[in-house]
Design a protein around this motif. Sequence first.
Motif, mmCIF file in Angstrom:
data_model
loop_
_atom_site.group_PDB
_atom_site.id
_atom_site.type_symbol
_atom_site.label_atom_id
_atom_site.label_comp_id
_atom_site.label_asym_id
_atom_site.label_seq_id
_atom_site.Cartn_x
_atom_site.Cartn_y
_atom_site.Cartn_z
ATOM 1 N N THR A 117 -6.773 5.655 8.784
ATOM 2 C CA THR A 117 -5.572 5.523 8.076
ATOM 3 C C THR A 117 -4.282 5.402 9.116
ATOM 4 O O THR A 117 -3.325 5.119 8.686
ATOM 5 N N VAL A 118 -4.456 6.263 10.138
ATOM 6 C CA VAL A 118 -3.322 6.462 11.015
ATOM 7 C C VAL A 118 -2.925 4.816 11.415
ATOM 8 O O VAL A 118 -1.534 4.631 11.240
ATOM 9 N N PRO A 119 -3.664 3.951 12.001
ATOM 10 C CA PRO A 119 -3.158 2.734 12.287
ATOM 11 C C PRO A 119 -2.629 2.059 11.111
ATOM 12 O O PRO A 119 -1.709 1.164 11.508
ATOM 13 N N ILE A 120 -2.958 2.180 9.983
ATOM 14 C CA ILE A 120 -2.464 1.626 8.667
ATOM 15 C C ILE A 120 -1.092 2.207 8.477
ATOM 16 O O ILE A 120 0.015 1.384 8.355
ATOM 17 N N LEU A 121 -1.040 3.600 8.556
ATOM 18 C CA LEU A 121 0.263 4.151 8.465
ATOM 19 C C LEU A 121 1.416 3.740 9.400
ATOM 20 O O LEU A 121 2.352 3.578 9.261
ATOM 21 N N LEU A 122 0.906 3.554 10.619
ATOM 22 C CA LEU A 122 1.959 3.293 11.676
ATOM 23 C C LEU A 122 2.191 1.805 11.602
ATOM 24 O O LEU A 122 3.577 1.484 11.736
ATOM 25 N N THR A 123 1.362 0.758 11.031
ATOM 26 C CA THR A 123 1.862 -0.437 10.959
ATOM 27 C C THR A 123 2.851 -0.632 9.730
ATOM 28 O O THR A 123 3.553 -1.821 9.709
ATOM 29 N N GLN A 124 2.800 0.190 8.794
ATOM 30 C CA GLN A 124 3.472 -0.036 7.676
ATOM 31 C C GLN A 124 5.114 0.327 8.096
ATOM 32 O O GLN A 124 5.861 -0.537 7.412
ATOM 33 N N LEU A 125 5.537 0.963 9.222
ATOM 34 C CA LEU A 125 6.781 1.146 9.680
ATOM 35 C C LEU A 125 7.492 0.046 9.985
ATOM 36 O O LEU A 125 8.468 -0.625 9.180
ATOM 37 N N PRO A 126 6.910 -1.143 10.995
ATOM 38 C CA PRO A 126 7.787 -2.038 11.498
ATOM 39 C C PRO A 126 7.553 -3.250 10.132
ATOM 40 O O PRO A 126 8.517 -4.077 9.947
ATOM 41 N N ILE A 127 6.675 -3.143 9.340
ATOM 42 C CA ILE A 127 6.746 -4.101 8.294
ATOM 43 C C ILE A 127 7.914 -3.649 7.268
ATOM 44 O O ILE A 127 8.534 -4.727 6.854
ATOM 45 N N ALA A 128 7.705 -2.459 6.751
ATOM 46 C CA ALA A 128 8.764 -2.162 5.906
ATOM 47 C C ALA A 128 10.299 -2.377 6.507
ATOM 48 O O ALA A 128 11.288 -2.562 5.830
ATOM 49 N N PHE A 129 10.483 -2.040 7.915
ATOM 50 C CA PHE A 129 11.861 -2.298 8.532
ATOM 51 C C PHE A 129 12.006 -3.704 8.869
ATOM 52 O O PHE A 129 13.055 -4.072 9.358
#
Length: 292
Positions: A117-129
């Motif tokens: 889950t951590v890689p998924i959570l971290l990848t969400q950041l630059p996508i959302a921004f």
Amino acid sequence: MTTEPAISGAQAVLGNIENLVPLTSGQYTMGSLILMVSYGAHFAFILYFIMSSFQLAPRYRIVPIMSAIVMASAGLSLMREFNLWEASYAFTGGMYQPMAEGETFSNAFRYGNWTITVPILLTQLPIAFALSRPELHKRALRMIIPGVLMIWTGLYGQFGETGDFTRLNIWGVISTVFFVWLIIEVRGVITSAIANSPPQLAVWPKNLWYYFLATWGIYPIAYALPQLGFTGDIVVVRQLLFSIADISTKLLYGVILSRYVLRRSALEGYVPAAEALETSPLGSKVASARGD
């Protein structure tokens, strides 16, 4: 003052203090409730994130979908922890005794889930921004590497909590080094996000930065907690801290990112997002969302 019991060589390989500490009825019930609420909350929000994706501009829909994947993965892991908790204790002599019929409890499944889950959570950041694709890939990789190393070194160290505090602390420090590296990389993403966000939303990445520090910082506290003593209260409090951290860094984090991209979709002129924010009448919805 309660101190930890003498640990034999055989006991030391059991990994987690849950396998050594008898619990009162209240402590056992609290532990069960904490784990049950944790996996139930994650499962409950799968549908929320899937439905949220339909309100977003196409480029942002993957953000809540990723949260739904995290909810399913974390929910399954926590349900496994709950089942282990139920199986590894037996009520004997007025207390819930660990190692019922030789069944052991392990927090290692949490670490296995975090690896997913951590890689998924971290990848969400630059996508959302809405970072550019090359920057997104670069930033995500630079966060994922220290994130996974942080988890694996912590996993190795946590097996020292039943008698080898030197191992617990040395690998805890190594894991913390990777955590510091991780937050530096996250700060870089946040800095880019502030520059890349519409002025009306610039406060969101700033606030998310402090939220990240506060919620991710709960994990090392739970990791180190067994050194305060092998007691039922420590066992329950640690499960509580782990669960608070999981819910705040996954579920609530996902809600925050989903609400951010909803507002961003509206500002970029996506009508369903503007409608979801309940601006009206229809002709002024997009303008209102844009702040015109």
